[in-house]
Design an enzyme around this catalytic site. Structure first.
Site, PDB file in Angstrom:
ATOM      1  N   ASP A  36      38.494  44.975  51.288  1.00 52.03           N
ATOM      2  CA  ASP A  36      38.252  43.617  50.812  1.00 52.03           C
ATOM      3  C   ASP A  36      37.218  43.716  49.694  1.00 52.03           C
ATOM      4  O   ASP A  36      36.039  43.973  49.946  1.00 52.03           O
ATOM      5  CB  ASP A  36      37.719  42.762  51.971  1.00 52.03           C
ATOM      6  CG  ASP A  36      37.374  41.353  51.532  1.00 52.03           C
ATOM      7  OD1 ASP A  36      37.460  41.051  50.318  1.00 52.03           O
ATOM      8  OD2 ASP A  36      37.027  40.543  52.413  1.00 52.03           O
ATOM      9  N   TYR A  70      39.356  28.006  41.268  1.00 57.15           N
ATOM     10  CA  TYR A  70      40.084  29.085  40.593  1.00 57.15           C
ATOM     11  C   TYR A  70      39.691  29.150  39.102  1.00 57.15           C
ATOM     12  O   TYR A  70      39.367  30.222  38.580  1.00 57.15           O
ATOM     13  CB  TYR A  70      41.587  28.837  40.748  1.00 57.15           C
ATOM     14  CG  TYR A  70      42.465  29.929  40.192  1.00 57.15           C
ATOM     15  CD1 TYR A  70      42.654  31.118  40.881  1.00 57.15           C
ATOM     16  CD2 TYR A  70      43.115  29.768  38.975  1.00 57.15           C
ATOM     17  CE1 TYR A  70      43.476  32.121  40.371  1.00 57.15           C
ATOM     18  CE2 TYR A  70      43.935  30.753  38.459  1.00 57.15           C
ATOM     19  CZ  TYR A  70      44.115  31.931  39.164  1.00 57.15           C
ATOM     20  OH  TYR A  70      44.922  32.920  38.652  1.00 57.15           O
ATOM     21  N   LYS A  82      37.659  32.154  37.131  1.00 57.04           N
ATOM     22  CA  LYS A  82      38.244  32.883  35.993  1.00 57.04           C
ATOM     23  C   LYS A  82      37.406  32.676  34.727  1.00 57.04           C
ATOM     24  O   LYS A  82      37.298  33.571  33.890  1.00 57.04           O
ATOM     25  CB  LYS A  82      39.694  32.444  35.769  1.00 57.04           C
ATOM     26  CG  LYS A  82      40.624  32.778  36.940  1.00 57.04           C
ATOM     27  CD  LYS A  82      40.707  34.283  37.205  1.00 57.04           C
ATOM     28  CE  LYS A  82      41.745  34.627  38.241  1.00 57.04           C
ATOM     29  NZ  LYS A  82      41.886  36.065  38.479  1.00 57.04           N
TER      30      LYS A  82
HETATM   31  P1  NAP Z   1      49.692  38.029  44.312  1.00 56.37           P
HETATM   32  O1  NAP Z   1      51.116  38.374  44.121  1.00 56.37           O
HETATM   33  O2  NAP Z   1      49.303  37.029  45.342  1.00 56.37           O
HETATM   34  O3  NAP Z   1      48.895  39.404  44.574  1.00 56.37           O
HETATM   35  C1  NAP Z   1      47.528  39.367  44.822  1.00 56.37           C
HETATM   36  C2  NAP Z   1      47.038  40.767  45.178  1.00 56.37           C
HETATM   37  O4  NAP Z   1      45.631  40.712  45.420  1.00 56.37           O
HETATM   38  C3  NAP Z   1      47.687  41.345  46.411  1.00 56.37           C
HETATM   39  O5  NAP Z   1      47.922  42.726  46.211  1.00 56.37           O
HETATM   40  C4  NAP Z   1      46.610  41.169  47.502  1.00 56.37           C
HETATM   41  O6  NAP Z   1      46.667  42.177  48.514  1.00 56.37           O
HETATM   42  C5  NAP Z   1      45.358  41.343  46.673  1.00 56.37           C
HETATM   43  N1  NAP Z   1      44.163  40.764  47.260  1.00 56.37           N
HETATM   44  C6  NAP Z   1      43.922  39.474  47.612  1.00 56.37           C
HETATM   45  N2  NAP Z   1      42.696  39.336  48.114  1.00 56.37           N
HETATM   46  C7  NAP Z   1      42.124  40.571  48.098  1.00 56.37           C
HETATM   47  C8  NAP Z   1      40.861  41.071  48.480  1.00 56.37           C
HETATM   48  N3  NAP Z   1      39.905  40.285  49.008  1.00 56.37           N
HETATM   49  N4  NAP Z   1      40.616  42.406  48.312  1.00 56.37           N
HETATM   50  C9  NAP Z   1      41.564  43.221  47.792  1.00 56.37           C
HETATM   51  N5  NAP Z   1      42.787  42.789  47.394  1.00 56.37           N
HETATM   52  C10 NAP Z   1      43.053  41.485  47.559  1.00 56.37           C
HETATM   53  O7  NAP Z   1      49.031  37.485  42.960  1.00 56.37           O
HETATM   54  P2  NAP Z   1      49.407  37.735  41.416  1.00 56.37           P
HETATM   55  O8  NAP Z   1      50.080  36.533  40.921  1.00 56.37           O
HETATM   56  O9  NAP Z   1      50.013  39.059  41.223  1.00 56.37           O
HETATM   57  O10 NAP Z   1      47.920  37.721  40.795  1.00 56.37           O
HETATM   58  C11 NAP Z   1      47.247  38.883  40.346  1.00 56.37           C
HETATM   59  C12 NAP Z   1      46.093  38.441  39.461  1.00 56.37           C
HETATM   60  O11 NAP Z   1      46.601  37.720  38.338  1.00 56.37           O
HETATM   61  C13 NAP Z   1      45.118  37.491  40.159  1.00 56.37           C
HETATM   62  O12 NAP Z   1      43.795  37.767  39.764  1.00 56.37           O
HETATM   63  C14 NAP Z   1      45.536  36.122  39.646  1.00 56.37           C
HETATM   64  O13 NAP Z   1      44.482  35.201  39.687  1.00 56.37           O
HETATM   65  C15 NAP Z   1      45.931  36.482  38.238  1.00 56.37           C
HETATM   66  N6  NAP Z   1      46.811  35.496  37.602  1.00 56.37           N
HETATM   67  C16 NAP Z   1      48.052  35.232  38.131  1.00 56.37           C
HETATM   68  C17 NAP Z   1      48.856  34.277  37.511  1.00 56.37           C
HETATM   69  C18 NAP Z   1      50.226  33.931  38.021  1.00 56.37           C
HETATM   70  O14 NAP Z   1      50.839  32.978  37.477  1.00 56.37           O
HETATM   71  N7  NAP Z   1      50.783  34.650  38.986  1.00 56.37           N
HETATM   72  C19 NAP Z   1      48.389  33.595  36.382  1.00 56.37           C
HETATM   73  C20 NAP Z   1      47.130  33.897  35.889  1.00 56.37           C
HETATM   74  C21 NAP Z   1      46.351  34.851  36.502  1.00 56.37           C
HETATM   75  P3  NAP Z   1      47.651  42.047  49.793  1.00 56.37           P
HETATM   76  O15 NAP Z   1      49.048  41.997  49.276  1.00 56.37           O
HETATM   77  O16 NAP Z   1      47.377  43.301  50.555  1.00 56.37           O
HETATM   78  O17 NAP Z   1      47.265  40.787  50.492  1.00 56.37           O
END
Ligand code: NAP
Length: 246
Positions: free
Chosen positions: A62, A154, A158
């Site tokens: 974590d 959020y 960011k």
């Molecule tokens: P996602 O599919 O929900 O994946 C999130 C990842 O973060 C998962 O691997 C999860 O691990 C891990 N995680 C969550 N809490 C954690 C913690 N406390 N310690 C270690 N790992 C942790 O999200 P995503 O969309 O790929 O997002 C990735 C990044 O891009 C994030 O920072 C998000 O804010 C950013 N982002 C996403 C979007 C979008 O539209 N998707 C847009 C802008 C920015 P587990 O699978 O093991 O739970």
């Protein structure tokens, strides 16, 4: 583009982090893969990475926990001897109007997205200073640039990450270490899977390129920023949003 480098990527078991891990491995990087809750997903990614003939190890941690993230960094440095690329990707969202955001939800989002990234940077800071090379890539969001309704915690996390990026870029520049942020728009992952029907159609209609992004749209930029091709770029925030925030 990354042959011989080692990348430590947080939250790499799925979504954008998974795509970054796979694309970096395809480009020759060894991967230290962090996750928190889904060991099967992480193991699947590890197997795909090993097919690229690079090294890969998995670290459950974590990142919001200061001591646990220190131990993970120590373990990675022991296993790989150095880290050339840190990708602070792990993130969570708890969307709600401000009136309905609980204190716990606010704290959880700040703890993972902002403090977690800080923890990773702080623990790797001495190694980066010593090696006098390396790069840090923070996955921020367009929400951190513009603010977004129902995403107060959020967007604040960011926005803080973007300020942290610029600060780290200034502090570590003298040591030859760069730090940049990527600000994705709407990317199709588990995080955005709850957005569907009319809400999603309306959102996509507001994107000039008329489509949601894919994790690979973000990972290609991450590979470039991690490569020597980007060695004179630091303190930047680069949007990957299909023109959403033009
Ligand atoms: P996602 O599919 O929900 O994946 C999130 C990842 O973060 C998962 O691997 C999860 O691990 C891990 N995680 C969550 N809490 C954690 C913690 N406390 N310690 C270690 N790992 C942790 O999200 P995503 O969309 O790929 O997002 C990735 C990044 O891009 C994030 O920072 C998000 O804010 C950013 N982002 C996403 C979007 C979008 O539209 N998707 C847009 C802008 C920015 P587990 O699978 O093991 O739970």
């Amino acid at each position: 583009m990354l042959k011989g480098k080692t990348a430590l990527i947080t939250g790499a078991s799925k979504g954008i982090g998974r795509a970054i891990a796979l694309d970096m491995a395809k480009n020759g990087a060894n991967i230290a893969l962090n996750y928190i809750g889904e060991p099967n997903e992480a193991e699947l990614v590890r197997r795909l990475i090993l097919d690229e003939n690079v090294h890969c190890a998995i670290y459950k941690c974590d990142i919001s926990d200061f001591n646990a993230s220190k131990k993970m960094v120590d373990d990675v440095l022991r296993d790989f001897s150095q880290v050339d690329v840190l990708v602070n990707n792990a993130g969570i969202a708890r969307d709600n109007p401000i009136l309905r955001i609980s204190e716990k939800d606010y704290d959880d989002v700040m703890d993972v997205n902002l403090k977690g990234s800080f923890n990773m940077i702080k623990h790797l800071y001495p190694a980066f200073m010593k090696s006098r090379t390396g790069t840090i890539i923070n996955i921020a969001s367009v929400c951190g640039l513009r603010g977004w309704q129902w995403q107060a915690s959020y967007a604040a996390s960011k926005g803080g990450l973007i300020s942290l990026t610029k600060t780290v870029a200034k502090e570590l520049a003298g040591r030859g270490v760069t730090c940049n942020a990527i600000a994705p728009g709407l990317i199709e992952t588990d995080m955005t899977a709850g957005l569907n029907g009319d809400n999603k159609s309306d959102f996509v209609a507001s994107i000039p390129l008329s489509r949601a992004g894919q994790p690979s749209d973000v990972s290609k930029l991450a590979v470039f920023l991690a490569s020597d091709w980007a060695s004179y770029i630091t303190g930047e925030v680069i949007k990957v949003d299909g023109g959403l925030c033009i």
